[in-house]
Motif scaffolding. Structure first.
Motif, PDB file in Angstrom:
ATOM      1  N   PHE A 107       0.795  -1.226   0.000  1.00  0.00           N
ATOM      2  CA  PHE A 107       0.000   0.000   0.000  1.00  0.00           C
ATOM      3  C   PHE A 107       0.827   1.276   0.000  1.00  0.00           C
ATOM      4  CE2 PHE A 107      -2.940  -3.220   1.564  1.00  0.00           C
ATOM      5  CZ  PHE A 107      -4.046  -2.969   0.757  1.00  0.00           C
ATOM      6  N   GLY A 108       2.125   1.194   0.234  1.00  0.00           N
ATOM      7  CA  GLY A 108       2.997   2.333   0.007  1.00  0.00           C
ATOM      8  C   GLY A 108       2.889   3.482   0.982  1.00  0.00           C
ATOM      9  N   TYR A 109       2.649   3.226   2.249  1.00  0.00           N
ATOM     10  CA  TYR A 109       2.675   4.300   3.241  1.00  0.00           C
ATOM     11  C   TYR A 109       4.058   4.372   3.880  1.00  0.00           C
ATOM     12  CZ  TYR A 109       1.281   0.120   5.882  1.00  0.00           C
ATOM     13  OH  TYR A 109       1.188  -1.152   6.380  1.00  0.00           O
ATOM     14  N   ARG A 110       4.347   5.483   4.566  1.00  0.00           N
ATOM     15  CA  ARG A 110       5.688   5.713   5.103  1.00  0.00           C
ATOM     16  C   ARG A 110       5.890   5.125   6.498  1.00  0.00           C
ATOM     17  NH1 ARG A 110       5.861  12.137   4.133  1.00  0.00           N
ATOM     18  NH2 ARG A 110       3.835  11.847   5.144  1.00  0.00           N
ATOM     19  N   GLU A 111       4.823   5.029   7.286  1.00  0.00           N
ATOM     20  CA  GLU A 111       4.935   4.526   8.649  1.00  0.00           C
ATOM     21  C   GLU A 111       5.390   3.062   8.640  1.00  0.00           C
ATOM     22  OE1 GLU A 111       2.620   8.015   8.409  1.00  0.00           O
ATOM     23  OE2 GLU A 111       2.260   6.093   7.429  1.00  0.00           O
ATOM     24  N   GLN A 112       5.962   2.625   9.755  1.00  0.00           N
ATOM     25  CA  GLN A 112       6.419   1.242   9.871  1.00  0.00           C
ATOM     26  C   GLN A 112       5.768   0.582  11.098  1.00  0.00           C
ATOM     27  OE1 GLN A 112      10.668   0.546   9.199  1.00  0.00           O
ATOM     28  NE2 GLN A 112      10.889   2.657   8.518  1.00  0.00           N
ATOM     29  N   PRO A 113       4.463   0.364  11.041  1.00  0.00           N
ATOM     30  CA  PRO A 113       3.775  -0.241  12.186  1.00  0.00           C
ATOM     31  C   PRO A 113       4.167  -1.705  12.346  1.00  0.00           C
ATOM     32  CG  PRO A 113       2.302  -0.108  10.309  1.00  0.00           C
ATOM     33  CD  PRO A 113       3.559   0.625   9.916  1.00  0.00           C
ATOM     34  N   ASN A 114       4.091  -2.150  13.567  1.00  0.00           N
ATOM     35  CA  ASN A 114       4.363  -3.558  13.868  1.00  0.00           C
ATOM     36  C   ASN A 114       3.145  -4.112  14.585  1.00  0.00           C
ATOM     37  OD1 ASN A 114       5.559  -6.038  14.260  1.00  0.00           O
ATOM     38  ND2 ASN A 114       6.716  -5.401  16.057  1.00  0.00           N
TER      39      ASN A 114
ATOM     40  N   ARG B 231      -4.993   6.534   4.573  1.00  0.00           N
ATOM     41  CA  ARG B 231      -5.632   7.727   4.028  1.00  0.00           C
ATOM     42  C   ARG B 231      -4.563   8.627   3.416  1.00  0.00           C
ATOM     43  NH1 ARG B 231      -7.235  11.096   9.580  1.00  0.00           N
ATOM     44  NH2 ARG B 231      -5.088  11.633  10.189  1.00  0.00           N
ATOM     45  N   PRO B 232      -4.962   9.569   2.565  1.00  0.00           N
ATOM     46  CA  PRO B 232      -3.980  10.494   1.991  1.00  0.00           C
ATOM     47  C   PRO B 232      -3.491  11.472   3.050  1.00  0.00           C
ATOM     48  CG  PRO B 232      -6.205  11.090   1.316  1.00  0.00           C
ATOM     49  CD  PRO B 232      -6.311   9.784   2.028  1.00  0.00           C
ATOM     50  N   HIS B 233      -2.213  11.820   2.948  1.00  0.00           N
ATOM     51  CA  HIS B 233      -1.608  12.782   3.879  1.00  0.00           C
ATOM     52  C   HIS B 233      -0.601  13.598   3.081  1.00  0.00           C
ATOM     53  CE1 HIS B 233      -0.469  14.415   7.735  1.00  0.00           C
ATOM     54  NE2 HIS B 233       0.808  14.162   7.488  1.00  0.00           N
ATOM     55  N   GLY B 234      -1.017  14.794   2.668  1.00  0.00           N
ATOM     56  CA  GLY B 234      -0.184  15.564   1.766  1.00  0.00           C
ATOM     57  C   GLY B 234      -0.083  14.836   0.433  1.00  0.00           C
ATOM     58  N   SER B 235       1.136  14.638  -0.028  1.00  0.00           N
ATOM     59  CA  SER B 235       1.343  13.922  -1.289  1.00  0.00           C
ATOM     60  C   SER B 235       1.620  12.440  -1.069  1.00  0.00           C
ATOM     61  CB  SER B 235       2.519  14.549  -2.051  1.00  0.00           C
ATOM     62  OG  SER B 235       3.713  14.469  -1.264  1.00  0.00           O
ATOM     63  N   ALA B 236       1.505  11.972   0.166  1.00  0.00           N
ATOM     64  CA  ALA B 236       1.815  10.576   0.494  1.00  0.00           C
ATOM     65  C   ALA B 236       0.588   9.883   1.080  1.00  0.00           C
ATOM     66  CB  ALA B 236       2.985  10.525   1.480  1.00  0.00           C
ATOM     67  N   ARG B 237       0.794   8.648   1.499  1.00  0.00           N
ATOM     68  CA  ARG B 237      -0.232   7.890   2.195  1.00  0.00           C
ATOM     69  C   ARG B 237       0.166   7.725   3.650  1.00  0.00           C
ATOM     70  NH1 ARG B 237      -1.651   2.871  -1.951  1.00  0.00           N
ATOM     71  NH2 ARG B 237      -2.378   4.141  -3.722  1.00  0.00           N
TER      72      ARG B 237
ATOM     73  N   PHE C 196      -0.608   5.592   7.355  1.00  0.00           N
ATOM     74  CA  PHE C 196      -1.187   4.473   8.085  1.00  0.00           C
ATOM     75  C   PHE C 196      -1.549   4.946   9.485  1.00  0.00           C
ATOM     76  CE2 PHE C 196      -0.865   1.222  11.262  1.00  0.00           C
ATOM     77  CZ  PHE C 196      -1.349   0.057  10.701  1.00  0.00           C
ATOM     78  N   LEU C 197      -2.732   4.608   9.945  1.00  0.00           N
ATOM     79  CA  LEU C 197      -3.117   4.887  11.325  1.00  0.00           C
ATOM     80  C   LEU C 197      -4.246   3.948  11.727  1.00  0.00           C
ATOM     81  CD1 LEU C 197      -5.203   8.187  11.487  1.00  0.00           C
ATOM     82  CD2 LEU C 197      -4.647   7.035   9.354  1.00  0.00           C
ATOM     83  N   LEU C 198      -4.511   3.898  13.023  1.00  0.00           N
ATOM     84  CA  LEU C 198      -5.580   3.056  13.551  1.00  0.00           C
ATOM     85  C   LEU C 198      -6.817   3.911  13.812  1.00  0.00           C
ATOM     86  CD1 LEU C 198      -3.613   0.880  16.141  1.00  0.00           C
ATOM     87  CD2 LEU C 198      -4.285   0.252  13.804  1.00  0.00           C
ATOM     88  N   MET C 199      -7.981   3.337  13.513  1.00  0.00           N
ATOM     89  CA  MET C 199      -9.250   3.990  13.784  1.00  0.00           C
ATOM     90  C   MET C 199     -10.218   2.978  14.393  1.00  0.00           C
ATOM     91  SD  MET C 199     -10.021   6.415  10.482  1.00  0.00           S
ATOM     92  CE  MET C 199      -8.847   7.657   9.916  1.00  0.00           C
ATOM     93  N   ARG C 200     -11.230   3.490  15.054  1.00  0.00           N
ATOM     94  CA  ARG C 200     -12.277   2.629  15.614  1.00  0.00           C
ATOM     95  C   ARG C 200     -13.206   2.198  14.494  1.00  0.00           C
ATOM     96  NH1 ARG C 200     -17.659   3.429  16.940  1.00  0.00           N
ATOM     97  NH2 ARG C 200     -18.481   2.305  18.761  1.00  0.00           N
ATOM     98  N   TRP C 201     -13.437   0.875  14.382  1.00  0.00           N
ATOM     99  CA  TRP C 201     -14.366   0.375  13.371  1.00  0.00           C
ATOM    100  C   TRP C 201     -15.789   0.599  13.888  1.00  0.00           C
ATOM    101  CZ3 TRP C 201     -14.968  -5.392  11.537  1.00  0.00           C
ATOM    102  CH2 TRP C 201     -15.820  -5.419  10.424  1.00  0.00           C
TER     103      TRP C 201
ATOM    104  N   ARG D 205     -12.284   9.976   2.289  1.00  0.00           N
ATOM    105  CA  ARG D 205     -12.251   8.598   1.774  1.00  0.00           C
ATOM    106  C   ARG D 205     -10.934   7.942   2.197  1.00  0.00           C
ATOM    107  NH1 ARG D 205     -14.159  11.799  -2.395  1.00  0.00           N
ATOM    108  NH2 ARG D 205     -12.058  11.904  -3.267  1.00  0.00           N
ATOM    109  N   CYS D 206     -10.986   6.653   2.451  1.00  0.00           N
ATOM    110  CA  CYS D 206      -9.785   5.934   2.885  1.00  0.00           C
ATOM    111  C   CYS D 206      -9.878   4.474   2.464  1.00  0.00           C
ATOM    112  CB  CYS D 206      -9.614   6.044   4.402  1.00  0.00           C
ATOM    113  SG  CYS D 206     -10.978   5.340   5.356  1.00  0.00           S
ATOM    114  N   LEU D 207      -8.823   3.726   2.774  1.00  0.00           N
ATOM    115  CA  LEU D 207      -8.755   2.293   2.503  1.00  0.00           C
ATOM    116  C   LEU D 207      -8.697   1.529   3.816  1.00  0.00           C
ATOM    117  CD1 LEU D 207      -5.917   2.275  -0.216  1.00  0.00           C
ATOM    118  CD2 LEU D 207      -8.395   2.405  -0.627  1.00  0.00           C
ATOM    119  N   MET D 208      -9.386   0.399   3.866  1.00  0.00           N
ATOM    120  CA  MET D 208      -9.245  -0.541   4.981  1.00  0.00           C
ATOM    121  C   MET D 208      -8.619  -1.818   4.413  1.00  0.00           C
ATOM    122  SD  MET D 208     -12.891  -0.052   7.010  1.00  0.00           S
ATOM    123  CE  MET D 208     -12.534  -1.346   8.208  1.00  0.00           C
ATOM    124  N   PRO D 209      -7.322  -2.044   4.637  1.00  0.00           N
ATOM    125  CA  PRO D 209      -6.661  -3.222   4.074  1.00  0.00           C
ATOM    126  C   PRO D 209      -7.105  -4.505   4.776  1.00  0.00           C
ATOM    127  CG  PRO D 209      -5.156  -2.015   5.473  1.00  0.00           C
ATOM    128  CD  PRO D 209      -6.394  -1.176   5.367  1.00  0.00           C
TER     129      PRO D 209
END
Length: 248
Positions: free
Chosen positions: A18-25, A42-48, A50-55, A93-97
């Motif tokens: 998915f090409g985001y910059r963060e490195q979650p484990n 989700r989009p963040h500036g010109s990049a993507r 990764f973050l956690l949200m409540r479903w 709009r966002c993606l849920m992988p």
């Protein structure tokens, strides 16, 4: 409709996909359920990002979350007209992988009724992404919670034999178009379609998936002929869909 799903592949593989910059484990999850924290892109500036949200989507105008029903799925065909979702469709709009999700088929009536569970996944076991909307909800105490829900549409092909609704799964080449903050709901409307009939394979599995506490690879093993079926339970109605709340 989608009420449970899974992310079992390594974090590094998802980041590469998915090409985001963060490195979650994060550990593999075989039984992700509503109200739990879920990965969102989700989009963040010109990049993507990764973050956690409540479903469980909560519109920003809601004052008390207890007064708003749990929304884990949003009907894609009416989101643009619904006051609860149209602003998010236009701007958030966002993606849920995911690499799998689950659905239940109800059959029979009365004491003979049963709910049979099914696993949906790509034949190559790779990632895919649900089209989703997010919103930041401000609690009365001033705290903020990022919330998210996936879009659904009428099921077709083999999926329709299991349930009448299906999550919207975006093709990889459409991810940028869905995340584009400059795109209008009219421009993204073409993306809100059920997945192609040949995208996913369907595997009958056992009833252990019904319990949120169960979260291991054995949940995805094919059901044996002798596996007992889960007795059918009354399904709660929902303003956007029936989220099979009795299974959570």
């Amino acid at each position: 409709m989608c009420g449970r799903y899974a992310i079992t592949l390594p974090p590094e593989a998802m980041r590469a996909s998915f090409g985001y910059r963060e490195q979650p484990n994060f550990p593999p999850r075989y039984n992700i359920a509503p109200t739990q924290p879920v990965p969102v892109i989700r989009p963040h500036g010109s990049a993507r990002q990764f973050l956690l949200m409540r479903w469980g989507f909560i519109p920003g105008w809601v004052r008390d979350a207890k007064d708003f029903p749990l929304v884990i799925n949003i009907r894609g065909e009416s989101a643009a007209e619904k006051p609860s979702f149209r602003n998010a469709l236009a701007r958030r709009r966002c993606l849920m992988p995911a690499d799998a999700f689950y659905e239940w088929r109800r059959s029979g009536t009365g004491k003979q009724a049963r709910n049979d569970a099914f696993l949906f996944r790509r034949p190559d076991r790779g990632f895919f992404a649900f089209a989703a909307l997010w919103e930041t909800w401000s609690a009365p105490d001033g705290s903020e919670i990022d919330t998210v829900a996936m879009l659904t549409g009428p099921a077709s092909g083999p999926m329709a034999a299991i349930h009448h609704r299906a999550p919207i799964i975006l093709a990889a080449h459409d991810h940028d178009a869905w995340l584009d903050p400059g795109a209008t709901p009219q421009q993204t409307r073409r993306l809100i379609e059920p997945p192609p009939d040949d995208l996913l394979e369907i595997v009958a599995i056992g009833p252990a998936i019904n319990k949120v506490a169960n979260d291991g690879p054995e949940l995805q093993e094919p059901a044996s002929a002798a596996a007992p079926a889960e007795p059918a339970r009354k399904v709660a109605k929902h303003p956007e869909d029936d989220p099979q709340g009795s299974l959570f």
